[in-house]
Design a protein around this motif. Structure first.
Motif, PDB file in Angstrom:
ATOM      1  N   VAL A 345      -2.012  -7.025  13.797  1.00  0.00           N
ATOM      2  CA  VAL A 345      -3.235  -7.140  13.404  1.00  0.00           C
ATOM      3  C   VAL A 345      -3.594  -6.329  12.133  1.00  0.00           C
ATOM      4  O   VAL A 345      -4.207  -6.702  11.142  1.00  0.00           O
ATOM      5  CB  VAL A 345      -4.229  -7.134  14.509  1.00  0.00           C
ATOM      6  N   VAL A 346      -3.347  -5.129  12.247  1.00  0.00           N
ATOM      7  CA  VAL A 346      -3.508  -4.235  11.086  1.00  0.00           C
ATOM      8  C   VAL A 346      -3.028  -4.724   9.958  1.00  0.00           C
ATOM      9  O   VAL A 346      -3.829  -4.559   8.776  1.00  0.00           O
ATOM     10  CB  VAL A 346      -2.902  -2.863  11.473  1.00  0.00           C
ATOM     11  N   GLU A 347      -1.824  -5.303   9.802  1.00  0.00           N
ATOM     12  CA  GLU A 347      -1.406  -5.862   8.376  1.00  0.00           C
ATOM     13  C   GLU A 347      -2.340  -6.840   8.174  1.00  0.00           C
ATOM     14  O   GLU A 347      -2.367  -7.176   7.035  1.00  0.00           O
ATOM     15  CB  GLU A 347       0.116  -6.395   8.895  1.00  0.00           C
ATOM     16  N   SER A 357      -7.077  -0.432   3.526  1.00  0.00           N
ATOM     17  CA  SER A 357      -5.777   0.339   4.006  1.00  0.00           C
ATOM     18  C   SER A 357      -5.388   0.078   5.528  1.00  0.00           C
ATOM     19  O   SER A 357      -6.311  -0.251   6.205  1.00  0.00           O
ATOM     20  CB  SER A 357      -5.800   1.665   3.687  1.00  0.00           C
ATOM     21  N   ARG A 358      -4.487   0.423   5.942  1.00  0.00           N
ATOM     22  CA  ARG A 358      -3.776   0.305   7.322  1.00  0.00           C
ATOM     23  C   ARG A 358      -4.704   1.284   8.052  1.00  0.00           C
ATOM     24  O   ARG A 358      -5.041   1.125   9.245  1.00  0.00           O
ATOM     25  CB  ARG A 358      -2.416   0.708   7.409  1.00  0.00           C
ATOM     26  N   GLY A 359      -4.803   2.487   7.476  1.00  0.00           N
ATOM     27  CA  GLY A 359      -5.762   3.662   8.148  1.00  0.00           C
ATOM     28  C   GLY A 359      -7.104   3.024   8.530  1.00  0.00           C
ATOM     29  O   GLY A 359      -7.712   3.180   9.605  1.00  0.00           O
ATOM     30  N   ALA A 360      -7.644   2.380   7.622  1.00  0.00           N
ATOM     31  CA  ALA A 360      -9.025   1.829   7.733  1.00  0.00           C
ATOM     32  C   ALA A 360      -9.106   0.872   8.615  1.00  0.00           C
ATOM     33  O   ALA A 360     -10.146   0.680   9.385  1.00  0.00           O
ATOM     34  CB  ALA A 360      -9.597   1.164   6.386  1.00  0.00           C
ATOM     35  N   ALA A 361      -8.092  -0.008   8.700  1.00  0.00           N
ATOM     36  CA  ALA A 361      -7.821  -1.208   9.728  1.00  0.00           C
ATOM     37  C   ALA A 361      -7.864  -0.681  11.114  1.00  0.00           C
ATOM     38  O   ALA A 361      -8.409  -1.320  12.180  1.00  0.00           O
ATOM     39  CB  ALA A 361      -6.620  -1.967   9.266  1.00  0.00           C
TER      40      ALA A 361
END
Length: 410
Positions: A345-347, A357-361
């Motif tokens: 889901v992050v992607e 970004s992935r971190g923000a996700a």
């Protein structure tokens, strides 16, 4: 003809002018006016719309607007409001950006049969002879006066100010003088942050040629809650559909704060005042229809009627209205070969520009701000299977109002 000045006042465009009384008289007959746009990106943003709408309203009132695309001044970079110098751009990038911006301005201004003009200061600025320019133009400017300007003061006390940036105000002032001499242009408009630069041009016309010219600036628009107009969680709202999807553009206007509806209808649409007053007086659930009209009017101007209708259908499908269709919700196709073991889901959040970004996700998921279909996503390592995507696609929501649909591709 009725003075265009009174029209601008009625719609809230006038923040400051160099001479209200004389300008009102000047605008009672056809004049030529201009606004400049430096092509620092390949698209304008909604933050540019207020001065664009000023030009458009004045053209409809019988005046001739000039849209100046600053291919020359972009080589220098306007220091106004900037805490550090802009990065130098290549001439090729500037030229490419110019072409994109010209197309966007054409949605607002009628350039047929000389009703409006589009010029590029790269046609005259690069050919200036430096010593002659200093003798003719530079002598009319005081360094002490320039240093009273807030931007120059702050930059000198902070990161510093380059000599090339100090020249920017001279070049913009010279643009006004050139247009005055070439086309009889007697008014420059812009946002209030440009007051110093615009006034310098009208003063240069007076000192160099003994002519009368005017400066007029609009307020810098903030929302009722104090936020800067045109900024969202995802960043700037662009006029380009490639940078801000038509759906997201439409939703930006639908999400207008209640207190701003009347003001934004006056600034960003051509609806008559009587209709704006009626819409702004609506309350409660009925005010939603006024926001839909605002969104439809602005989106139609920028992207066309068909695109506005599609954005409206997508919004109604997502938010429970009638006549909606998920077909027009922003959609990303995920290649099938990336789905052998499913996809994070992050992607998906990053792919759909729902998170930068992935971190923000991951942070968004941790805050409970992500929904997959009807279910909240609680774990950052949650995955979506190919089967889920293949049925009708998966709808992901970030926050309360940002949606994106994902489907399987070849």
């Amino acid at each position: 003809m009725e003075s265009g000045f009174d029209l601008l006042v009625e719609r809230g465009f006038v923040y400051q002018s160099s001479n209200d009384q004389a300008l009102r008289a000047a605008l009672s007959r056809p004049i030529t006016l201009y606004c400049g746009y430096d092509p620092t990106a390949n698209s304008l943003t909604v933050g540019h719309l207020v001065p664009i709408m000023m030009l458009a309203h004045l053209q409809r009132a019988g005046h001739r607007p000039i849209a100046l695309v600053g291919g020359g001044t972009t080589m220098v970079g306007d220091p106004t409001g900037k805490t550090e110098a802009r990065q130098m751009m290549s001439l090729e990038q500037i030229a490419s950006n110019q072409e994109d911006i010209k197309g966007q301005l054409g949605r607002y201004l009628d350039f047929s049969e000389g009703r409006a003009l589009m010029v590029n200061n790269a046609d005259w600025l690069p050919g200036l002879k430096y010593i002659e320019f200093l003798r003719e133009i530079g002598r009319h400017f005081s360094v002490n006066q320039m240093l009273q300007h807030e931007t120059y003061r702050e930059r000198l006390q902070g990161s510093g100010l380059s000599f090339i940036e100090m020249n920017y105000v001279l070049l913009q002032a010279y643009d006004f003088l050139h247009l005055y001499r070439e086309y009889g242009c007697t008014l420059q408009v812009g946002g209030s942050d440009q007051w110093f630069n615009i006034l310098a041009g009208s003063e240069l016309i007076r000192r160099a040629d003994g002519g009368e010219a005017f400066a007029l600036v609009s307020p810098l628009i903030t929302t009722a809650s104090g936020a800067k107009m045109g900024k969202t969680e995802a960043g700037a709202v662009w006029l380009s559909a490639e940078r801000t999807s038509t759906y997201d553009f439409y939703q930006f206007w639908v999400n207008t704060e209640d207190a701003d509806v009347g003001r934004f209808l006056r600034f960003f649409t051509f609806l008559p005042e009587d209709e704006i007053k009626r819409l702004a007086a609506l309350e409660g659930a009925e005010l939603r229809s006024a926001k839909e009209i605002l969104a439809t009017e602005v989106t139609t101007i920028v992207h066309g009627q068909a695109a506005a209708d599609e954005a409206k259908q997508a919004a109604r499908a997502l938010f429970g209205g009638d006549g909606g269709s998920l077909e027009h919700v922003p959609t990303t196709t995920v290649p099938a070969d990336r789905l052998a073991d499913g996809i994070d889901v992050v992607e998906l959040l990053v792919l759909g520009a729902l998170a930068p970004s992935r971190g923000a996700a991951r942070r968004l998921i941790g805050q409970g701000g992500v929904t997959l279909g009807d279910h909240r996503v609680d774990a950052p390592d949650s995955r979506v299977t190919r089967d889920q995507l293949e049925r009708d696609g998966v709808l992901v929501r970030a926050g309360k109002k940002r949606f994106h649909r994902f489907v399987v591709g070849e």
